[in-house]
Design an enzyme around this catalytic site. Sequence first.
Site, short mmCIF file in Angstrom:
data_model
loop_
_atom_site.label_atom_id
_atom_site.label_comp_id
_atom_site.label_asym_id
_atom_site.label_seq_id
_atom_site.Cartn_x
_atom_site.Cartn_y
_atom_site.Cartn_z
CG ASP A 39 2.45 -0.99 -3.17
OD1 ASP A 39 3.58 -0.92 -3.66
OD2 ASP A 39 2.06 -0.27 -2.22
CG ASP A 68 3.98 -2.98 -7.62
OD1 ASP A 68 5.01 -2.84 -8.29
OD2 ASP A 68 3.57 -2.11 -6.82
CD GLU A 77 6.79 -2.25 -11.57
OE1 GLU A 77 5.75 -1.64 -11.84
OE2 GLU A 77 7.52 -1.99 -10.61
#
EC number: 3.1.21.10
Length: 181
Positions: A141, A7, A68
């Site tokens: 996260d 992330d 991501e």
Amino acid sequence: MRVLGVDPGLTRCGIGVVDGGPGLPPRAVEVMVVRTPADAPLAERLLQIAVRVEAMMDRHQPDTVAIERVFSQHNVRTVMGTAQASGVVALAAARRGIPVAWHTPSEVKAAVSGHGNADKAQVTAMITRLLKLPEAPKPADAADALALALCHLWRSPMQSRLAAAAAAAPAVSVPRGRMSR
């Protein structure tokens, strides 16, 4: 299969490793969040992320890295920082010959919670349950990194089969005006 999920972010970059495969329950291997000070020079912040993600790659030898996909936000500085962190991770994977997969936030949310508009609390709760973690990963996260890895772990076999089927299918040519309705 072992997937390293990332992330990306300059202030907080979540990194998580998940193992699993057909007929095997997914298992969290390690999760961490790299934090960099907002007042540090950009190059130093990117270096800190690179060093930590490279150490995770070297330690865990993932089969794939799932990152991501950067999406448009109102804050251009945030988008730029996220994109730069993503680039550092993708470069580290490429140097090691590890394939990189990109997943959108809604794709990840749908994979782990069944709903593409799930909020952070829902994703964290599902990751905790699906990976049978003793406690919820914090901050969000960390949970997001595990969710990315789990999303890829579940989606990649189907994506591979679809790609193989498309490659094996003969090209079909339909003369103009001859399509059936």
